[in-house]
Scaffold this motif. Structure first.
Motif, PDB file in Angstrom:
ATOM      1  N   PRO A 148       1.448   4.006   4.392  1.00 55.36           N
ATOM      2  CA  PRO A 148       0.997   5.380   4.623  1.00 55.36           C
ATOM      3  C   PRO A 148      -0.384   5.690   4.061  1.00 55.36           C
ATOM      4  N   TRP A 149      -0.678   5.259   2.853  1.00 53.29           N
ATOM      5  CA  TRP A 149      -1.955   5.610   2.224  1.00 53.29           C
ATOM      6  C   TRP A 149      -3.144   4.933   2.909  1.00 53.29           C
ATOM      7  N   LEU A 150      -2.885   3.836   3.607  1.00 54.89           N
ATOM      8  CA  LEU A 150      -3.953   3.134   4.311  1.00 54.89           C
ATOM      9  C   LEU A 150      -4.004   3.457   5.801  1.00 54.89           C
ATOM     10  N   CYS A 151      -2.871   3.835   6.358  1.00 57.77           N
ATOM     11  CA  CYS A 151      -2.786   4.041   7.804  1.00 57.77           C
ATOM     12  C   CYS A 151      -2.897   5.506   8.226  1.00 57.77           C
ATOM     13  N   ASP A 152      -2.410   6.415   7.408  1.00 59.21           N
ATOM     14  CA  ASP A 152      -2.451   7.827   7.786  1.00 59.21           C
ATOM     15  C   ASP A 152      -3.884   8.351   7.744  1.00 59.21           C
ATOM     16  N   ALA A 153      -4.153   9.316   8.617  1.00 55.18           N
ATOM     17  CA  ALA A 153      -5.512   9.854   8.718  1.00 55.18           C
ATOM     18  C   ALA A 153      -5.944  10.556   7.437  1.00 55.18           C
ATOM     19  N   GLU A 154      -5.017  11.272   6.810  1.00 52.67           N
ATOM     20  CA  GLU A 154      -5.347  12.043   5.607  1.00 52.67           C
ATOM     21  C   GLU A 154      -5.307  11.148   4.378  1.00 52.67           C
ATOM     22  N   PRO A 155      -6.415  10.966   3.665  1.00 48.98           N
ATOM     23  CA  PRO A 155      -6.392  10.132   2.458  1.00 48.98           C
ATOM     24  C   PRO A 155      -5.630  10.820   1.332  1.00 48.98           C
ATOM     25  N   PHE A 191       4.093   0.087   0.835  1.00 50.82           N
ATOM     26  CA  PHE A 191       4.560  -0.193   2.195  1.00 50.82           C
ATOM     27  C   PHE A 191       5.451   0.964   2.651  1.00 50.82           C
ATOM     28  N   ASP A 192       5.770   0.988   3.923  1.00 47.12           N
ATOM     29  CA  ASP A 192       6.666   1.996   4.497  1.00 47.12           C
ATOM     30  C   ASP A 192       7.876   2.194   3.581  1.00 47.12           C
ATOM     31  N   PRO A 193       8.013   3.374   2.955  1.00 45.52           N
ATOM     32  CA  PRO A 193       9.118   3.567   2.013  1.00 45.52           C
ATOM     33  C   PRO A 193      10.493   3.520   2.658  1.00 45.52           C
ATOM     34  N   GLY A 194      10.546   3.637   3.978  1.00 45.32           N
ATOM     35  CA  GLY A 194      11.828   3.549   4.668  1.00 45.32           C
ATOM     36  C   GLY A 194      12.283   2.123   4.911  1.00 45.32           C
ATOM     37  N   ASP A 195      11.438   1.140   4.584  1.00 46.35           N
ATOM     38  CA  ASP A 195      11.772  -0.261   4.874  1.00 46.35           C
ATOM     39  C   ASP A 195      11.260  -1.173   3.760  1.00 46.35           C
ATOM     40  N   VAL A 197       6.506  -8.795  -6.701  1.00 48.16           N
ATOM     41  CA  VAL A 197       7.037  -7.574  -7.320  1.00 48.16           C
ATOM     42  C   VAL A 197       7.232  -6.585  -6.183  1.00 48.16           C
ATOM     43  N   ALA A 198       8.477  -6.246  -5.903  1.00 45.16           N
ATOM     44  CA  ALA A 198       8.828  -5.512  -4.692  1.00 45.16           C
ATOM     45  C   ALA A 198       8.916  -4.007  -4.942  1.00 45.16           C
ATOM     46  N   GLN A 199       8.909  -3.276  -3.847  1.00 46.39           N
ATOM     47  CA  GLN A 199       9.080  -1.824  -3.909  1.00 46.39           C
ATOM     48  C   GLN A 199      10.563  -1.473  -4.032  1.00 46.39           C
TER      49      GLN A 199
END
Length: 299
Positions: free
Chosen positions: A19-26, A65-69, A91-93
């Motif tokens: 999200p932080w890299l892909c979404d338009a809003e930083p 990464f995508d918090p849903g996956d 080190v995983a999420q």
């Protein structure tokens, strides 16, 4: 000198959602404008940045990464490891206060590359705003209930929090002595004002009194300023004095810290600052502590 890079990231923005890299809003970011990171970063890019340095192992740290996956990130990084040899371990999420925490941690505990997890606890923006007991913080009973499961699955905990929350981290380390904590980015001493650094040092020393805590010296950049050894010397030496070389790891935090310096600049700086240590101590900080703490010989 051989290096185990104790903190680095990869991402493929054509395949995966961060999200932080892909979404338009930083998002608000401690280095300011991070638009230069909005591109895929893979092992070939990392090796080009590492250049002449002999990186013999690395620790991939979850990259929001995508918090849903969360398992999707581990599966993708495992495939990267299988084809490139990097990273050595993961080190995983994980979300310690989520209902599926036990299921996710169980899957990680059985995975041959996963050594621990990171879940950034809720933090205040400034020292003056810091309060104990906030929802989602290290004091939150729901958060702690998830944290209590880590030792059963043989997982360590990477802690990223600013130094004004290290009192809570010290209590966490003492309450769960069987769980290894690795403090990320030197406790984020972002303000180099003398008074602020004194408070950072005191908080760091209290945390270092817990034998189950280690630290990664990384993330020392200042927005808009070049990374210079002379600016970071005292921070590095005070951290080593608090923890000893046996609990200190140097790390690049690449590509994030490429916003403030080249890989070569950072590791040459660490090399210059630690010239007064023995070769055994330097080998520990640059390589052996990372191998041991993250159990790189285990498969």
């Amino acid at each position: 000198m051989q290096i185990v890079d104790a903190h680095q990231h990869f991402w493929d923005l054509a395949r995966n959602y961060h999200p932080w890299l892909c979404d338009a809003e930083p998002i608000p970011f401690r280095y300011g404008d991070y638009s230069a990171l909005r591109r895929s970063y893979l092992p070939a890019d990392y090796r080009a940045d590492a250049g002449r340095f002999e990186v013999v192992g690395s620790v991939y740290v979850e990259a929001e990464f995508d918090p849903g996956d969360p398992m999707g990130e581990v599966d993708w990084v495992t495939a990267v490891h299988d084809t490139s040899g990097l990273p050595s371990v993961i080190v995983a999420q994980a979300w310690l206060d989520r209902a599926d925490c036990g299921e996710v941690l169980g899957a990680y505990g059985a995975h041959p590359l996963v050594r621990g997890i990171r879940h950034k606890p809720r933090a205040a923006a400034t020292p003056d705003q810091a309060r104990r007991g906030a929802e989602g913080s290290m004091d939150d009973p729901a958060w702690r209930a998830g944290y209590a499961l880590l030792s059963a699955y043989g997982l360590s905990f990477d802690l990223q929090t600013p130094w004004w929350h290290l009192e809570a981290a010290t209590d966490l380390a003492r309450d769960f002595p069987q769980t290894q904590i690795i403090l990320n980015h030197t406790g984020l001493p972002s303000d180099h004002d003398r008074a602020a650094l004194h408070r950072w040092q005191e908080a760091l020393q209290r945390l270092a009194s817990c034998p189950n805590v280690a630290v990664k010296i990384s993330g020392l950049g200042q927005p808009g300023q070049p990374w210079r050894a002379e600016d970071n010397r005292d921070i590095v030496l005070e951290t080593i004095a608090a923890f000893s070389p046996e609990r200190v790891m140097f790390a690049s935090n690449f590509p994030v810290d490429s916003l403030v310096a080249r890989f070569e600049t950072i590791f040459e700086g660490f090399d210059t600052i630690t010239r007064g240590f023995s070769e055994t101590e330097r080998s520990a900080m640059f390589r052996d502590t990372g191998r041991r703490i993250y159990r790189m010989e285990e498969r």
